[in-house]
Design a protein around this motif. Structure first.
Motif, PDB file in Angstrom:
ATOM      1  N   MET B   1       0.855  -1.200   0.000  1.00 35.22           N
ATOM      2  CA  MET B   1       0.000   0.000   0.000  1.00 35.22           C
ATOM      3  C   MET B   1       0.881   1.237   0.000  1.00 35.22           C
ATOM      4  O   MET B   1       1.697   1.440   0.872  1.00 35.22           O
ATOM      5  N   ARG B   5      -3.629   4.243   3.419  1.00 29.00           N
ATOM      6  CA  ARG B   5      -5.029   4.251   3.868  1.00 29.00           C
ATOM      7  C   ARG B   5      -5.338   2.945   4.593  1.00 29.00           C
ATOM      8  O   ARG B   5      -4.696   1.926   4.341  1.00 29.00           O
ATOM      9  N   PRO B   6      -6.318   2.960   5.492  1.00 29.33           N
ATOM     10  CA  PRO B   6      -6.641   1.734   6.217  1.00 29.33           C
ATOM     11  C   PRO B   6      -7.128   0.658   5.266  1.00 29.33           C
ATOM     12  O   PRO B   6      -7.809   0.929   4.286  1.00 29.33           O
ATOM     13  N   ALA B   7      -6.765  -0.557   5.587  1.00 28.91           N
ATOM     14  CA  ALA B   7      -7.135  -1.661   4.706  1.00 28.91           C
ATOM     15  C   ALA B   7      -8.548  -2.143   4.948  1.00 28.91           C
ATOM     16  O   ALA B   7      -9.204  -2.624   4.048  1.00 28.91           O
ATOM     17  N   ASP B   8      -9.027  -2.005   6.192  1.00 28.56           N
ATOM     18  CA  ASP B   8     -10.343  -2.566   6.508  1.00 28.56           C
ATOM     19  C   ASP B   8     -11.301  -1.474   6.987  1.00 28.56           C
ATOM     20  O   ASP B   8     -10.897  -0.491   7.587  1.00 28.56           O
ATOM     21  N   GLY B   9     -12.566  -1.749   6.706  1.00 28.69           N
ATOM     22  CA  GLY B   9     -13.610  -0.900   7.267  1.00 28.69           C
ATOM     23  C   GLY B   9     -13.546   0.541   6.841  1.00 28.69           C
ATOM     24  O   GLY B   9     -13.957   1.428   7.578  1.00 28.69           O
ATOM     25  N   ALA B  10     -13.047   0.819   5.680  1.00 26.23           N
ATOM     26  CA  ALA B  10     -12.959   2.206   5.216  1.00 26.23           C
ATOM     27  C   ALA B  10     -14.354   2.788   5.043  1.00 26.23           C
ATOM     28  O   ALA B  10     -15.308   2.098   4.755  1.00 26.23           O
ATOM     29  N   PRO B  45     -10.730  -7.306  -3.717  1.00 26.87           N
ATOM     30  CA  PRO B  45     -11.402  -6.915  -2.469  1.00 26.87           C
ATOM     31  C   PRO B  45     -10.667  -5.828  -1.698  1.00 26.87           C
ATOM     32  O   PRO B  45     -11.236  -5.220  -0.785  1.00 26.87           O
ATOM     33  N   HIS B  46      -9.421  -5.543  -2.081  1.00 28.74           N
ATOM     34  CA  HIS B  46      -8.645  -4.531  -1.370  1.00 28.74           C
ATOM     35  C   HIS B  46      -8.910  -3.133  -1.921  1.00 28.74           C
ATOM     36  O   HIS B  46      -8.387  -2.147  -1.386  1.00 28.74           O
ATOM     37  N   ARG B  48     -11.534   0.060  -3.250  1.00 24.18           N
ATOM     38  CA  ARG B  48     -12.887   0.630  -3.159  1.00 24.18           C
ATOM     39  C   ARG B  48     -13.356   0.982  -4.563  1.00 24.18           C
ATOM     40  O   ARG B  48     -12.669   1.700  -5.288  1.00 24.18           O
TER      41      ARG B  48
END
Lengths: 485, 517
Positions: B1, B5-10, B45-46, B48
Motif C-alpha cells: 500500500m 489508507r486503512p485496509a479494513d472498514g474504510a 477486495p482490497h 474501493r
C-alpha cells in the motif's frame, strides 16, 4: 378551422363577378354573423316603426341588448374558444361523431355560467317581470349564439348559414311589423328572443345534419378547458379587452341614465358598433382568401417536415408562409383602408344614413381607426395561432386589455374631445406589438416548428435518474504481490 | 500500500480507488459483461469501487447482482439526457455558439482537445446549464442547421434533427453528469461510458483505462444500419451513384468520434481478444496502448470433471455434440440443426444436444423444433433447456458454437478445461481460443475447428471428422485443456488487473492531464 373558408374560396374561384360578391357576403356572415344580426336587429325598430314611436323603450332595449352581449361574450368566450380547439382536434382525429356531444357539453356549461351572472344582474334592474323574464331568456339564447359561432366555420353550407341569419332577422321584422305601433320593452325583447331562437335553431339543425353522432361524452369540454387553459385565458382577456372601454365610457359625464338603472353612452356605443361593422368586410376577405392560403402553407410546411423533406425544401415552405402573410396583409389592408377611409373622410354621410347627430363625427373617426387596428390585431393573433404561440396571443390580448383600460380612463380625464383616442392608442399599440411578434414568429418559423412549439420537445420531461446508492464500504488487505508497491 | 489508507472498514465517503463506468449493464442487467464486472470487483477486495451506471430512461431498474462489500457507491446517469437547465439562466449567444462549435468538431473529429475545451467552458456553468440552453435555444437550432449542411445535406431533416438532439444531448449530458471522485476511471465500453471516462481523465487528471468486450462502435454501427426508423433516406444507397444514408452516417460518425476521444484519453486500451485490435485501431486507438486480458475461468472446477467414455471409447453412451447457448437467432441454432442432419448421415448413432434456455424467443424456438421435424432428426436432437453444465461436460465429445456474433465465449474455455474440443464459427475470440493467440509460444496446436458463418456443410464436416477420428478428438481436447490452463486461468488474470490498478492508482495525477494532448 378554415373549413368554410375553403368552401367559400371554391365559390370565389368560379370566376364570375357574382361569385366574388357572394363568397365575400357569405364570408361576412361566417365571420360576424351574430354581430351583423344584432346590429341589423338594433336598427330594425327605428326603420320599421319610425323614430317617433317608443323612443324610451327602444333605448332601454338597445342598452339591455348591449349589456347582454357584453356580459355573455365575456362569460362564454373562454368556453367558445376551447370548443373551437376541441372541435378542430376532433376533426383532425376524424372523430366527427363526438363533435355534437362536445358542443352540447360546452353549451350547457356556457348556459350555466351565463345564468349565474345574468340572473343576479337582471334582478338589480328596474324591469317589469315580463321584461326581466324575456331578458333572461335572451341572455341564454345569445350565449347559445356565441357557442354556435365557432361551429359556423366548420359548416361548409354557407348559403344555409346566411339563410339562418336572414330568417332570424325576418322573424324579428315580422314580430315588429305585426306588433303594436309602440311596442313595450317586453315585446321588443320577446321579438328579439324569437328571432335569435329562429337563427340558433336553424344553425343547430345544420350542425345536427353535419355532425350527427353520439351524445355521450358531453363532459369532454372539462378536460379540454384544463388542457387549453392558455387559450381560455387569452379568450377571456380578449373579451374583456374589447368591452372595457365601453364600460368605462358609461361612466363619462355625458352618459345617459335609463329608467331600468342601466347606463349608456349612445354616441360612443353607436360609433364603435359602426366602426366594428366596417371592419367585417376585411375579416371576410381574411377568412375567404388569407386564412385558407395560410392554412395551406402551414400544412405544406408541416407536411414537408413530416414527409422527411430536406432542409432546403422546408426552408422554402417556411418562406412561403412569410410571403402568404405579406400578401394577406396587403389584401386585407387594402379593404380595411378603403372602408376606414370612407368613415374617416366622410363620417357625416354614414351618420346621416343612420340618423345620428353630426357632432359624433370625430368619435366615429377615432373608433374607425381603432377598430381597423383591432381587426388587424385579431388577424395577426390568428396567424400566431398557426404557430401555436398561445402565450404570445395571451400577451397581445393582455396588452390590449390594459392599454384600453388605461387609455380610455386617461381620455375620460381629458374630456369630450379626447373620447375614443384611448381606444385608438390601445389598438395601435397592440397592433404594433402583434406585428412585431408575428414578424419574429415568421423569421423563427422553423425554430418554432422544430423546437419552440414542438410538443415533443417542449413537453418532454427529463427522466430523473434512480437515487444514487451509498454503501458502507469494506475492503480487505491487498494481495501479497501488491504490498509495498 | 503506497497511500497508507486503512485496509479494513474504510468509510463509504472516502475517495474511491476505481470508478467503474458501465452503460446498460451491471448491476441492473444480467449477462456476460455484468458477470465479468461483478467478478472483477469481487476479486479486487482490497480496492474501493464506485459505480457510475448509465441507465436507460424509464422506471428505476432492479438490482440483478448483490453489490460486493467493496462497492462504496453507485451514481446514476440517464443515457442521452440533459437536465432541464435553470429557467432564469441566460447564456450569451456567443458562448452558446462557441459551445456548439466545439460540440460539432467533437462529433466530426473526436479530438480530445475539443473535449478539453468543452469541459473547461462548461465547468463553471454546470449547475445552471441544461437542455433549455443547450438544445432548445435558437442558437442550438442554428448549430443543428450548420451541422445538417455539413453532414446531412439532402437527407431527412426530421431524422437529422432528432439524431442531432439525441447525440448532442448524450454528449453534453455525459459532460454535465455528476462525476464521482476516484483515483482511476475504468470504462467497460466506448460510447457514453467512454466519453465520461475521457472527460474524467481530462477534468481530474487521473488515469483512465478501458476494457472492451465487444466493440461498441461496431455494435452501434450494425444497429444503426439496420434501424428501420432511419431508413427513409436509404433508397439512394441502392442506386449506382447514390450516397449512403447521411443521417445514419452522422450517428455512426458520432459513435466513432466518442470512441476516438475515449481511446485518446485511456491507457491502456484492453480488450478480451486480439481480433478486436484492428477494429480499435480503425476507430483511432493507438496500437502501442493496446493489450489483451481475456476472460478466465475457474480451472480447478472444470479440471475436476470426470469424463464418461462414449461407445467408441468402450463406454455405453452414444457420441454426442452439444451447442451450449440460448435458443435465439444470434446463436444461429438453425445452422447447427442443419449441420447435425448432415453429420448424422456420417455418424448415425450420434446424439445432438442444444443446452440452453428456449424461452427468450419462443417463435424462434418453435421454428427450430419445426426444422428438426422437417429434417427428420427428431430422435437424435434434444433441446434440454437450462442445465447444470458441470453434469454435462463429462458426457460431451464436441462443443459446437454456430453464433453469428460472439465476444469471448466462455463455453469454449469451460469445455476446454474439461478436455472437450470445440468447433466454432469465425467470430469474436473463437479463432484464438481454438487455434491460439498470435503470441502463443510454444504453439500448442489446434483445439478443434473454426468454420465460416452459416455454413452447415463445413460444420458437419468438422463434427464428423472429430467424432470419427477419436485420437484427433482427444489431441484437440488436450490442446484446449493446456491452452486454458496457460492463458485463461481466472486467478492469474485477476492478478493482472490488480497490478494494473495498483500502477494507475498510484500515478501522480497532474502529469496525466497532459495525456492525449
Amino acid at each position: 378551422m378554415a373549413g368554410i373558408g375553403f368552401a367559400l374560396r371554391d365559390l370565389l374561384r368560379r370566376d364570375s363577378l357574382w361569385s366574388v360578391v357572394e363568397s365575400h357576403l357569405h364570408g361576412l356572415v361566417a365571420v360576424a354573423g351574430p354581430w351583423a344580426f344584432t346590429i341589423v336587429s338594433m336598427s330594425l325598430p327605428t326603420l320599421l316603426l319610425g323614430p317617433e314611436h317608443g323612443g324610451g323603450e327602444r333605448a332601454e332595449f338597445v342598452a339591455l341588448l348591449v349589456a347582454i352581449f357584453s356580459l355573455t361574450l365575456v362569460v362564454t368566450n373562454p368556453v367558445a374558444i376551447v370548443l373551437t380547439r376541441l372541435t378542430s382536434d376532433l376533426l383532425y382525429e376524424q372523430r366527427e361523431d363526438r363533435i355534437l356531444a362536445a358542443f352540447v357539453g360546452a353549451w350547457l356549461l356556457a348556459l350555466a355560467l351565463t345564468m349565474a351572472v345574468a340572473l343576479p344582474g337582471l334582478s338589480l334592474l328596474a324591469l317589469d317581470p315580463a321584461a326581466r323574464a324575456w331578458a333572461a331568456l335572451l341572455a341564454g339564447l345569445v350565449a347559445t349564439s356565441w357557442m354556435l359561432a365557432p361551429m359556423l366555420s366548420t359548416l361548409r353550407r354557407f348559403r344555409a348559414l346566411t339563410a339562418a341569419f336572414a330568417a332570424g332577422s325576418a322573424a324579428f321584422a315580422a314580430a315588429l311589423w305585426w306588433g303594436p305601433p309602440s311596442p313595450s320593452l317586453a315585446h321588443l325583447l320577446a321579438s328579439f328572443a324569437l328571432a335569435t331562437a329562429v337563427t340558433d335553431a336553424a344553425i343547430v339543425a345544420l350542425l345536427l345534419r353535419a355532425f350527427p353522432g353520439r351524445t355521450d361524452g358531453i363532459d369532454a369540454i372539462v378536460p379540454a378547458l384544463r388542457r387549453y387553459r392558455e387559450l381560455a385565458l387569452g379568450a377571456g382577456l380578449y373579451a374583456v379587452g374589447i368591452w372595457i372601454d365601453k364600460w368605462w365610457m358609461w361612466t363619462a359625464p355625458e352618459h345617459v341614465d335609463l329608467a331600468s338603472g342601466l347606463r349608456a353612452f349612445p354616441a360612443y356605443d353607436a360609433s364603435l358598433f359602426i366602426a366594428t361593422v366596417a371592419t367585417v368586410p376585411a375579416l371576410a376577405v381574411f377568412v375567404v382568401r388569407a386564412e385558407t392560403a395560410l392554412h395551406e402553407r402551414c400544412s405544406g410546411l408541416f407536411g414537408a417536415i413530416g414527409g422527411h423533406a430536406d432542409l432546403r425544401t422546408i426552408w422554402a415552405a417556411s418562406a412561403e408562409i412569410g410571403r402568404t402573410v405579406a400578401a394577406a396583409a396587403r389584401d386585407v389592408g387594402l379593404v380595411l383602408a378603403a372602408v376606414v377611409a370612407l368613415l374617416v373622410v366622410a363620417p357625416d354621410l354614414i351618420l346621416d344614413l343612420l340618423g345620428l347627430p353630426h357632432a359624433d363625427a370625430y368619435l366615429l373617426r377615432f373608433c374607425a381607426l381603432g377598430a381597423a387596428f383591432q381587426a388587424g390585431v385579431l388577424m395577426l393573433s390568428v396567424v400566431l395561432f398557426y404557430f401555436d404561440a398561445r402565450s404570445l396571443v395571451i400577451a397581445i390580448h393582455a396588452t390590449f386589455l390594459v392599454a384600453n383600460a388605461v387609455g380610455t380612463w386617461a381620455t375620460l380625464q381629458l374630456g369630450l374631445p379626447w373620447y375614443g383616442v384611448g381606444y385608438l392608442a390601445a389598438a395601435m399599440l397592440t397592433f404594433v406589438l402583434a406585428w412585431v411578434l408575428v414578424d419574429r414568429a415568421l423569421r423563427k418559423a422553423l425554430f418554432l416548428a422544430f423546437v419552440g412549439r414542438n410538443a415533443a420537445v417542449r413537453d418532454a420531461q427529463p427522466h430523473a435518474p434512480p437515487a444514487d446508492i451509498r454503501t458502507p464500504c469494506t475492503v480487505s488487505a491487498p494481495p501479497p504481490q501488491l504490498r509495498g508497491t | 500500500m503506497s497511500d497508507g489508507r486503512p485496509a479494513d472498514g474504510a468509510k463509504g465517503d472516502e475517495i474511491a480507488d476505481v470508478c467503474l463506468i458501465v452503460e446498460g449493464a451491471y448491476p441492473y442487467v444480467q449477462g456476460g459483461v455484468s458477470s465479468w464486472t461483478q467478478d472483477l470487483i469481487l476479486n479486487q477486495p482490497h480496492l474501493r469501487f464506485h459505480l457510475l451506471v448509465i441507465v436507460a430512461p424509464g422506471p428505476a431498474p432492479t438490482l440483478r447482482y448483490k453489490l460486493p462489500a467493496n462497492v462504496c457507491g453507485v451514481t446514476h446517469v440517464v443515457a442521452a439526457e440533459l437536465p432541464r437547465g435553470r429557467w432564469s439562466w441566460r447564456v450569451s449567444p456567443e458562448l452558446l455558439r462557441i459551445i456548439h462549435e466545439f460540440v460539432d468538431d467533437l462529433l466530426a473529429y473526436g479530438r480530445v482537445d475539443d473535449l478539453r475545451r468543452l469541459v473547461l467552458i462548461l465547468g463553471p456553468h454546470r449547475h445552471a446549464l441544461g437542455r433549455r440552453q443547450l438544445l432548445d435555444s435558437p442558437e442550438a437550432f442554428a448549430a443543428f442547421q450548420r451541422l445538417y449542411e455539413r453532414a446531412c445535406a439532402g437527407a431527412s431533416t426530421l431524422n437529422a434533427f432528432w439524431g442531432w438532439r439525441t447525440l448532442v444531448g448524450g454528449l453534453l449530458g455525459a459532460l454535465l453528469a455528476p462525476l464521482p471522485p476516484a483515483r482511476v476511471y475504468h470504462t467497460i465500453s466506448t460510447g457514453y461510458a467512454g466519453l465520461i471516462a475521457a472527460r474524467a481523465a481530462v477534468e481530474t487528471g487521473r488515469p483512465a483505462l478501458i476494457t472492451e468486450h465487444g466493440i461498441y462502435t461496431n455494435e452501434r454501427r450494425l444497429e444503426i444500419l439496420a434501424a428501420p426508423w432511419l431508413a427513409v433516406d436509404d433508397s439512394d444507397a441502392l442506386t449506382i451513384e447514390g450516397t449512403s444514408n447521411a443521417v445514419k452516417q452522422l450517428w455512426i460518425d458520432a459513435f466513432v468520434a466518442y470512441a476516438r476521444v475515449c481511446y485518446a484519453a485511456c491507457d491502456p486500451i484492453i480488450t478480451l481478444f486480439e481480433g478486436n485490435h484492428p477494429l480499435q485501431v480503425e476507430d483511432g486507438a493507438d496500437p502501442r496502448r493496446l493489450s489483451v486480458i481475456p476472460n478466465g475461468i475457474d480451472l480447478r472446477r472444470y479440471e475436476a470433471i470426470v469424463r464418461v467414455p462414449n461407445a467408441r471409447e468402450g463406454g455405453s453412451r452414444p457420441q454426442c455434440v452439444a451447442l451450449i447457448g440460448r435458443v435465439v437467432p444470434i446463436k444461429d441454432i438453425k445452422t447447427f440443426l442443419r449441420a447435425c442432419a448432415l453429420m448424422l448421415r456420417q455418424v448415425p448413432d450420434a446424439m445432438c444436444y442444444v443446452l440452453g434456455p428456449a424461452d427468450e424467443d419462443p417463435p424462434y424456438a418453435a421454428a427450430c423444433h419445426a426444422l428438426v421435424d422437417q429434417l427428420g432428426i427428431g430422435g437424435r436432437v434434444v433441446f434440454t433447456g437450462m442445465v447444470n453444465l458441470m453434469e454435462w461436460f463429462g458426457k460431451i465429445d464436441v462443443v459446437v458454437l454456430t453464433s453469428l456474433s460472439e465476444a469471448q465465449p466462455l463455453v469454449i474455455l469451460e469445455g476446454g478445461a474439461a478436455g472437450v474440443p470445440s468447433i466454432a464459427t469465425d467470430v469474436g475470440a473463437c479463432r484464438e481460443l481454438i487455434l491460439g493467440r498470435s503470441d502463443e509460444a510454444p504453439r500448442l496446436g489446434t483445439g478443434g475447428r473454426v468454420t465460416p458463418l452459416g455454413n452447415p456443410a463445413a460444420i458437419a464436416a468438422a463434427m464428423s471428422e472429430l467424432l470419427l477420428d477419436e485420437p484427433l478428438r482427444q489431441r484437440c481436447g488436450e490442446v484446449m485443456r493446456r491452452r486454458v490452463r496457460d492463458w485463461y486461468d481466472k486467478d492469474s488474470l485477476h492478478r493482472r488487473y490488480a497490478s494494473l490498478y495498483e500502477r494507475l492508482r498510484t500515478m501522480p495525477g497532474d502529469d496525466d492531464a497532459e495525456r492525449g494532448r
